[in-house]
Design an enzyme around this catalytic site. Structure first.
Site, mmCIF file in Angstrom:
data_model
loop_
_atom_site.group_PDB
_atom_site.id
_atom_site.type_symbol
_atom_site.label_atom_id
_atom_site.label_comp_id
_atom_site.label_asym_id
_atom_site.label_seq_id
_atom_site.Cartn_x
_atom_site.Cartn_y
_atom_site.Cartn_z
ATOM 1 N N LYS A 164 29.553 44.910 50.041
ATOM 2 C CA LYS A 164 29.942 43.565 49.586
ATOM 3 C C LYS A 164 29.688 42.602 50.734
ATOM 4 O O LYS A 164 30.561 42.367 51.578
ATOM 5 C CB LYS A 164 31.426 43.590 49.206
ATOM 6 C CG LYS A 164 31.714 42.946 47.884
ATOM 7 C CD LYS A 164 33.133 43.159 47.455
ATOM 8 C CE LYS A 164 33.754 41.892 46.940
ATOM 9 N NZ LYS A 164 33.046 41.187 45.885
HETATM 10 N N1 PMP Z 1 30.007 43.535 41.109
HETATM 11 C C1 PMP Z 1 30.034 42.542 42.009
HETATM 12 C C2 PMP Z 1 28.761 41.926 42.435
HETATM 13 C C3 PMP Z 1 31.259 42.097 42.512
HETATM 14 O O1 PMP Z 1 31.294 41.097 43.407
HETATM 15 C C4 PMP Z 1 32.450 42.686 42.068
HETATM 16 C C5 PMP Z 1 33.780 42.213 42.614
HETATM 17 N N2 PMP Z 1 34.133 42.897 43.767
HETATM 18 C C6 PMP Z 1 32.373 43.716 41.134
HETATM 19 C C7 PMP Z 1 31.131 44.117 40.677
HETATM 20 C C8 PMP Z 1 33.602 44.395 40.637
HETATM 21 O O2 PMP Z 1 34.147 45.210 41.632
HETATM 22 P P1 PMP Z 1 35.700 45.479 41.708
HETATM 23 O O3 PMP Z 1 36.102 46.073 40.408
HETATM 24 O O4 PMP Z 1 35.842 46.450 42.819
HETATM 25 O O5 PMP Z 1 36.364 44.191 41.966
#
Ligand code: PMP
Length: 320
Positions: A164
Site C-alpha cells: 500500500k
Molecule cells: N484495494 C485497494 C487499492 C485499497 O486501497 C484497499 C484499502 N486498503 C483495498 C483494496 C481493501 O483492502 P482492505 O480490506 O484491507 O481495507
C-alpha cells in the site's frame, strides 16, 4: 502570499515519531522526500463502537501489512511491530473516540533532494479521526453505480501491487476524479491485460451460479483484509469461494457484484457502466455476507475469529 489554511481539526492528538502532538503541530517539512516522490506506505484501519467499548478490526493484520509495505519500499522501520500496534490503540484511547478510522503512515522525510533517498529519515505517524460510511450511508443498502475506469492498474512487475504505497494512489485519484466527473460513485480498474482488478480503494467480488468469485492477487489487486474476512465468512456458510480472473463483461453476467474494504466495508454495486447488476438491488448473497460482517464488527455476535481488539480504558463520557 497568504499562508494556506490548516485542515479542519479532526482529532486532538496525532502520534509522530514517538510523541503525541496536538493537531495543529502535526506538520512536515516541504522538502520531505514523500512530497516530491510519493514515498510513503500507509494503512487504513477501522475502530468500531461495540458493547465492549471501541474495538479495532483486524489490527494485527493491518500492522503486518504496513510492515510488509515498508519492507518492499526498503524503509527500515524505527519501531517494532508491537510498538506500532500498541500505539495505534493508544491513539484511539487518547482521542476518546468510540468509533474512528486509524491511518498509520510511514514516509521518507527531508534529506537530500533527488529520487535517491539519501539521508532521508523515516517518519512514522499514527493518526485517527471519526469517518462515517465512505461511499455514503445509503450506498450500503442501495448499492452504487460504478464505471470501468479508462485507467488501468499497472501489471505486477511495473510496480509493487501488493504493497500500500502512497504514490500509487495518484492513479486511484485520477480514476476516482473521472468517476465523480461522470456521475459515478466509484471506478473499477481493469489490470493491464484487461481483466477485472478492483476499485480505487476496494476489492471486488462477483456472485455467479452460487459461487463467490474474486480476482486473484496476481491480477494487480491489493490483498485486502476485508476481502480475506469475507472469504472466511462465505466459506463458513458453505459457499464456494474461488479466486479466478474475471473478464470485464463477467460483471454483466454476474447476478451480484460487491466491493469490500476497510473504508467501504461491504458495498453492493447496482450498476456497471449503466447496466444494472442482476435486479439492480442488493442480492441475497451480498446481503447475507454484509449482515454477518456488520454483526461481527459491531460486536453483535461473539468475536469467534478474534478479529477485534478492544481499546481498554477508553474514555466514555459521563451518562454514556
Ligand atoms: N484495494 C485497494 C487499492 C485499497 O486501497 C484497499 C484499502 N486498503 C483495498 C483494496 C481493501 O483492502 P482492505 O480490506 O484491507 O481495507
Amino acid at each position: 502570499m497568504p499562508r494556506p489554511l490548516p485542515p479542519p481539526k479532526r482529532a486532538e492528538t496525532i502520534w509522530i515519531d514517538g510523541d503525541f502532538v496536538p493537531w495543529d503541530d502535526a506538520n512536515l517539512h516541504i522538502f520531505a522526500h514523500v512530497i516530491h516522490y510519493g514515498s510513503s506506505v500507509f494503512e487504513g484501519i477501522r475502530c468500531y463502537d461495540t458493547p465492549e467499548g471501541p474495538a479495532i478490526f483486524r489490527l494485527q493484520e493491518h500492522i503486518d501489512r504496513l510492515f510488509y509495505s515498508a519492507r518492499v519500499m526498503r524503509m527500515e522501520m524505527p519501531y517494532s511491530n508491537q510498538e506500532v500496534t500498541e500505539t495505534a490503540i493508544e491513539v484511539v484511547r487518547r482521542n476518546g473516540f468510540d468509533a474512528c478510522y486509524i491511518r498509520p503512515v510511514v514516509l521518507r522525510g527531508a534529506g537530500s533532494m533527488g529520487v535517491l533517498p539519501r539521508d532521508c529519515p523515516i517518519h512514522v505517524i499514527l493518526a485517527a479521526w471519526p469517518w462515517g460510511a465512505y461511499l455514503g450511508a445509503e450506498a450500503l443498502e442501495q448499492g452504487i453505480d460504478v464505471m470501468i475506469s479508462t485507467w488501468r492498474k499497472p501489471s505486477p512487475g511495473t510496480y509493487p501491487t501488493l504493497a500500500k504505497i502512497g504514490g500509487a494512489y495518484s492513479l486511484a485519484t485520477l480514476a476516482k476524479m473521472e468517476a465523480a466527473r461522470l456521475g459515478f460513485a466509484e471506478a473499477i480498474f481493469l489490470d493491464a491485460e484487461g481483466r477485472v482488478a478492483e476499485g480505487t480503494g476496494e476489492n471486488l467480488f462477483a456472485v455467479h451460479e452460487g459461487r463467490v468469485i474474486t480476482p486473484p492477487l496476481s491480477n494487480s489487486v491489493l490483498g485486502g483484509i476485508t476481502r480475506k474476512s469475507i472469504m472466511v465468512l462465505a466459506r463458513e456458510r458453505g459457499m464456494e469461494v474461488i479466486e479466478q480472473p474475471l473478464a470485464r463483461d463477467f460483471l454483466h453476467m454476474a447476478e451480484e457484484v460487491f466491493l469490500t474494504g476497510t473504508a467501504a466495508e461491504v458495498t453492493p454495486i447496482r450498476s456497471v457502466d449503466g447496466i444494472p447488476v442482476g435486479s439492480g438491488r442488493m442480492g441475497p448473497v451480498t446481503r447475507r455476507l454484509q449482515s454477518e460482517f456488520f454483526d461481527i464488527i459491531h460486536g453483535r455476535v461473539p468475536d469467534r475469529h478474534g478479529w477485534l481488539t478492544v481499546v481498554a480504558g477508553a474514555a466514555r463520557l459521563p451518562g454514556e
